[in-house]
Motif scaffolding. Structure first.
Motif, PDB file in Angstrom:
ATOM      1  N   GLU A   1      -1.859 -12.085  -9.013  1.00 16.07           N
ATOM      2  CA  GLU A   1      -0.608 -11.825  -9.719  1.00 16.07           C
ATOM      3  C   GLU A   1      -0.609 -10.410 -10.283  1.00 16.07           C
ATOM      4  N   ASN A   2       0.587  -9.800 -10.310  1.00 17.65           N
ATOM      5  CA  ASN A   2       0.773  -8.448 -10.863  1.00 17.65           C
ATOM      6  C   ASN A   2      -0.108  -7.417 -10.169  1.00 17.65           C
ATOM      7  N   ALA A   3      -0.375  -7.637  -8.889  1.00 11.33           N
ATOM      8  CA  ALA A   3      -1.329  -6.765  -8.191  1.00 11.33           C
ATOM      9  C   ALA A   3      -0.773  -5.373  -7.926  1.00 11.33           C
ATOM     10  N   GLY A   4       0.490  -5.155  -8.170  1.00  3.74           N
ATOM     11  CA  GLY A   4       1.078  -3.848  -7.899  1.00  3.74           C
ATOM     12  C   GLY A   4       0.732  -2.785  -8.913  1.00  3.74           C
ATOM     13  N   GLN A   5       0.186  -3.193 -10.063  1.00  2.40           N
ATOM     14  CA  GLN A   5      -0.176  -2.221 -11.076  1.00  2.40           C
ATOM     15  C   GLN A   5      -1.411  -2.707 -11.834  1.00  2.40           C
ATOM     16  N   CYS A   6      -2.152  -1.766 -12.390  1.00  5.04           N
ATOM     17  CA  CYS A   6      -3.351  -2.129 -13.141  1.00  5.04           C
ATOM     18  C   CYS A   6      -2.966  -2.586 -14.537  1.00  5.04           C
ATOM     19  N   ASN A   7      -3.966  -2.869 -15.369  1.00  7.14           N
ATOM     20  CA  ASN A   7      -3.713  -3.375 -16.721  1.00  7.14           C
ATOM     21  C   ASN A   7      -2.971  -2.377 -17.589  1.00  7.14           C
ATOM     22  N   HIS A   8      -3.025  -1.093 -17.227  1.00  8.07           N
ATOM     23  CA  HIS A   8      -2.365  -0.059 -18.016  1.00  8.07           C
ATOM     24  C   HIS A   8      -1.015   0.330 -17.437  1.00  8.07           C
ATOM     25  N   GLY A   9      -0.575  -0.370 -16.394  1.00  7.76           N
ATOM     26  CA  GLY A   9       0.735  -0.099 -15.820  1.00  7.76           C
ATOM     27  C   GLY A   9       0.742   0.928 -14.709  1.00  7.76           C
ATOM     28  N   ARG A  10      -0.434   1.450 -14.323  1.00  4.97           N
ATOM     29  CA  ARG A  10      -0.472   2.418 -13.222  1.00  4.97           C
ATOM     30  C   ARG A  10      -0.374   1.684 -11.890  1.00  4.97           C
ATOM     31  N   PRO A  11       0.268   2.266 -10.894  1.00  5.89           N
ATOM     32  CA  PRO A  11       0.339   1.609  -9.581  1.00  5.89           C
ATOM     33  C   PRO A  11      -1.041   1.504  -8.956  1.00  5.89           C
ATOM     34  N   THR A  12      -1.277   0.403  -8.270  1.00  8.09           N
ATOM     35  CA  THR A  12      -2.568   0.204  -7.611  1.00  8.09           C
ATOM     36  C   THR A  12      -2.539   0.643  -6.152  1.00  8.09           C
ATOM     37  N   PHE A  13      -1.358   0.681  -5.573  1.00 10.91           N
ATOM     38  CA  PHE A  13      -1.276   1.108  -4.171  1.00 10.91           C
ATOM     39  C   PHE A  13       0.118   1.648  -3.874  1.00 10.91           C
ATOM     40  N   VAL A  14       0.196   2.473  -2.840  1.00  9.39           N
ATOM     41  CA  VAL A  14       1.478   2.967  -2.328  1.00  9.39           C
ATOM     42  C   VAL A  14       1.430   2.856  -0.812  1.00  9.39           C
ATOM     43  N   ILE A  15       2.602   2.792  -0.208  1.00  5.88           N
ATOM     44  CA  ILE A  15       2.683   2.714   1.254  1.00  5.88           C
ATOM     45  C   ILE A  15       3.537   3.862   1.763  1.00  5.88           C
ATOM     46  N   GLN A  16       2.999   4.578   2.712  1.00  8.31           N
ATOM     47  CA  GLN A  16       3.748   5.605   3.423  1.00  8.31           C
ATOM     48  C   GLN A  16       4.130   5.036   4.782  1.00  8.31           C
ATOM     49  N   SER A  17       5.419   4.867   4.996  1.00  8.81           N
ATOM     50  CA  SER A  17       5.859   4.295   6.265  1.00  8.81           C
ATOM     51  C   SER A  17       5.583   5.259   7.409  1.00  8.81           C
ATOM     52  N   LEU A  18       5.560   4.703   8.616  1.00  9.58           N
ATOM     53  CA  LEU A  18       5.329   5.535   9.793  1.00  9.58           C
ATOM     54  C   LEU A  18       6.442   6.558   9.958  1.00  9.58           C
ATOM     55  N   ASP A  19       7.680   6.176   9.624  1.00 12.30           N
ATOM     56  CA  ASP A  19       8.793   7.129   9.710  1.00 12.30           C
ATOM     57  C   ASP A  19       8.582   8.293   8.750  1.00 12.30           C
ATOM     58  N   ALA A  20       8.091   7.995   7.536  1.00 17.80           N
ATOM     59  CA  ALA A  20       7.846   9.064   6.570  1.00 17.80           C
ATOM     60  C   ALA A  20       6.748   9.998   7.067  1.00 17.80           C
ATOM     61  N   LEU A  21       5.717   9.433   7.676  1.00 20.62           N
ATOM     62  CA  LEU A  21       4.654  10.270   8.225  1.00 20.62           C
ATOM     63  C   LEU A  21       5.164  11.129   9.377  1.00 20.62           C
ATOM     64  N   ASP A  22       6.033  10.544  10.201  1.00 19.23           N
ATOM     65  CA  ASP A  22       6.611  11.322  11.306  1.00 19.23           C
ATOM     66  C   ASP A  22       7.426  12.501  10.775  1.00 19.23           C
ATOM     67  N   ARG A  23       8.153  12.268   9.674  1.00 17.36           N
ATOM     68  CA  ARG A  23       8.957  13.355   9.106  1.00 17.36           C
ATOM     69  C   ARG A  23       8.072  14.467   8.562  1.00 17.36           C
ATOM     70  N   LEU A  24       6.909  14.098   8.005  1.00 15.52           N
ATOM     71  CA  LEU A  24       5.997  15.116   7.492  1.00 15.52           C
ATOM     72  C   LEU A  24       5.538  16.065   8.598  1.00 15.52           C
ATOM     73  N   PHE A  25       5.375  15.524   9.789  1.00 16.33           N
ATOM     74  CA  PHE A  25       4.871  16.326  10.906  1.00 16.33           C
ATOM     75  C   PHE A  25       5.978  16.692  11.900  1.00 16.33           C
ATOM     76  N   LEU A  26       7.232  16.476  11.495  1.00 17.89           N
ATOM     77  CA  LEU A  26       8.402  16.863  12.303  1.00 17.89           C
ATOM     78  C   LEU A  26       8.389  16.220  13.676  1.00 17.89           C
ATOM     79  N   ARG A  27       7.813  15.045  13.792  1.00 14.64           N
ATOM     80  CA  ARG A  27       7.805  14.359  15.070  1.00 14.64           C
ATOM     81  C   ARG A  27       9.197  13.851  15.402  1.00 14.64           C
ATOM     82  N   GLY A  28       9.588  14.022  16.635  1.00 12.94           N
ATOM     83  CA  GLY A  28      10.886  13.558  17.104  1.00 12.94           C
ATOM     84  C   GLY A  28      12.039  14.435  16.672  1.00 12.94           C
ATOM     85  N   GLN A  29      11.750  15.605  16.126  1.00 10.24           N
ATOM     86  CA  GLN A  29      12.827  16.497  15.667  1.00 10.24           C
ATOM     87  C   GLN A  29      12.943  17.706  16.566  1.00 10.24           C
TER      88      GLN A  29
END
Length: 588
Positions: A560-588
């Protein structure tokens, strides 16, 4: 020495009433729009000039006002909403006091033009400073237009208390949107001269919340719809990681009426207490519905405060439902809420996956961290063969680990893209939740005081303790009444033995008196557990093997509440494949 008692003139009495109802232009907008809603309007337009100080005009297509009733509409304590005193016990309309128009008319120039839906013509009424100036036939479509001009023209001292035009305009927009949120089926429009400030088309609750709070709020929140004990709580609550530095985006409605309720505010804060980053405030739009006889709205002239008949039940209901919804927000969890009779919601709105959707049905045979890290300095254990079970049906929500960076972050791959996990923060939450479960699962250990602590309290607090001592004992605190206005503390929770026991006891009694319940003991014990969890969690620069990283990911998915630690900081983030493609200008 005061003079002889004498009755106030009608003008002074109206001025006093206006001081309670008409605080600023936004107060007038709220009252007029609520009158339009009571008239069953389907479209409401609000026009302002100079933030409403020069002119406020509200036009609707509602039922209208009968020609013979128009003079009564601006008289004090004249209303169509209630007839007998018993009606005050079950008010279902926005207005009922019969003061708003009379108060406005005493501090501004007021004009009303209205045509009932079954009338052939309209009538026009003008009042200035409480004095009737005109009442004559007019041309107007079915509905009502109320125009207020020269606010505080006859009380210039009150106009000096108004803020800048920009500030007053912001207050008007806030009042307008607050009412619009609770009435998604009504079209609203707000203009300032030739400029359109806002336009809200009729639609579903989801559409209206998205239009007012923004689509990002919908994306960063989860819907809730829970019922029980004759009450229903529905709306949207922001994720703990989506918060504000100030409590500006918090909306709470009781039977469709926007209120600022201390009881509800406390319940929400308690629900977020160990998942929100310090100094941050949650964002939410919540609607509480209950029998009108269970709530008293006749508390304040502005009707912005209410009083519940069973305040403790309301507090526990709101806290319990929100707390449960927040605990269910774990990676891959699908938050399903009942749509009930909200026919405006589509099937897609009835179930949302948040924050990350489980792409497949793979069953993962995870080994818990209790086995891998049963002692902080123990040798690390590996799973059978060091391999996780494979399946062609998909990957878990947090995927599979591929690497560790600087001994701090775990990189994993799931169906969406790249998952980055703060391993200490994640393990801290897992450990903390397990400690809480152990605390709540068994009897709370108590420590008896060698010398009982006697306290002088109020008679009310002593009476309250006498009736609630059993509840306190279940929380680990034994207090007894030993006089008309005194109590004695005999035992306290073992975890809190080193705290200021007198202040602890007084805080508990204050909570019981204010909210009918106390979370002080639980809060302080959880605070100590959070510190323990932080020290017992894996530290930076500890190298983990892939099976150990995967075990951590699996435990996060079931915590439960695994999205943040006891102090309210996020425990994980997700970078989608589309976001990664945009970082490297793939498909543009």
């Amino acid at each position: 020495m005061t003079g002889r008692i004498r009755p106030l003139s009608a003008f002074i009495a109206n001025q006093i009433a206006a001081g309670e109802v008409v605080e600023r232009p936004a107060s007038i907008v709220k009252e007029l729009v609520e009158n339009s809603l009571d008239a069953e309007a389907s479209s409401i337009r609000v026009d302002i000039e100079q933030a409403g100080v020069k002119r406020i005009r509200v036009r609707d297509d509602g039922l209208g006002i009968h020609a013979d009733d128009m003079t009564l509409a601006v008289a004090r304590h004249a209303t169509s909403k209630i007839v007998a005193a018993a009606d005050l016990g079950g008010i279902a309309t926005m207005g009922f006091r019969g003061e708003a128009l009379a108060s406005v008319a005493s501090v501004a120039r007021l004009a009303i033009t209205s045509r009932p839906t079954d009338a052939e013509s309209a009538w026009h009424l003008e009042v200035a400073g409480g004095e009737l100036l005109a009442h004559r036939p007019a041309a107007h479509p079915p509905g009502t237009t109320v125009e207020v001009t020269d606010l505080f023209y006859n009380t210039p001292a009150r106009r000096k208390f108004l803020k800048t035009e920009r500030t007053e305009s912001a207050h008007v927009q806030d009042a307008y949107r607050r009412v619009a949120l609770a009435n998604p089926g009504v079209a609203f429009e707000l203009t300032a001269g030739a400029r359109t400030l806002d336009h809200l088309a009729p639609g579903s609750s989801t559409d209206r919340v998205g239009a007012v709070f923004g689509e990002r709020f919908l994306a960063e929140s989860t819907a809730i719809d829970e019922s029980g004990g004759g009450m229903r709580l529905n709306g949207w609550i922001g994720l703990p990681t989506y918060s504000d530095s100030r409590p500006m985006r918090q909306r709470f409605f009781v039977n469709g009426r926007g209120v600022q309720d201390r009881l509800a505010g406390h319940a929400v804060r308690q629900a977020y207490r160990d998942v929100l980053f310090h100094g941050r405030h949650p964002v939410f739009v919540l609607f509480l519905t209950l029998d009108p006889s269970m709530v008293d709205v006749n508390v304040h002239p502005t009707k912005s405060e209410v009083r519940f008949r069973d305040s403790r039940d309301v507090h526990d209901f709101v806290f319990g439902k929100l707390s449960r919804a927040l605990r269910d927000l774990r990676p891959g969890a699908t938050v399903t809420y009942r749509t009930g009779d909200r026919s405006e919601l589509s099937a897609a709105e009835g179930q949302r996956s948040f924050p990350f959707e489980h792409g497949g049905g793979r069953a993962v045979d995870s080994t818990s961290l209790a086995r891998l890290f049963h002692e902080r300095d123990s040798a690390l254990e590996l799973r059978d063969g060091g391999q996780l079970p494979e399946s062609s049906t998909g990957t878990p929500p947090l995927g599979y680990a591929v690497a560790q960076i600087h001994g701090i972050y775990i990189l994993a791959e799931n169906e969406q893209g790249l998952v980055i996990v703060d391993m200490h923060a994640a393990h801290e939450r897992i450990t903390y939740e397990r400690l809480k479960t152990q605390l709540l699962g068994g009897a709370v250990d108590r420590q008896r005081l060698l010398v009982p602590l006697a306290l002088d309290v109020s008679t009310t607090e002593a009476d309250l303790l006498e009736s609630r001592s059993g509840e306190l004992e279940a929380l680990g605190m034994v207090m007894e009444r030993n006089g008309p206005a005194s109590v004695v503390v005999r035992e306290v929770p073992a975890l809190l033995f080193d705290t200021d026991i007198e202040q602890l006891a007084r805080d508990v009694l204050a909570d019981f008196a204010a909210f009918g319940d106390s979370h002080v003991l639980t809060e302080r014990q959880e605070r100590l557990l959070a510190g323990t969890a932080c020290h017992a969690s894996i530290r930076a620069n500890r190298r983990l093997s892939l099976p150990e990283m995967n075990a951590l990911l699996r435990d996060m998915e079931t915590t439960e509440n695994a999205g943040q630690c006891n102090h309210g900081r996020p425990t994980f983030v997700i970078q989608s494949l589309d976001a990664l493609d945009r970082l490297f200008l793939r498909g543009q």
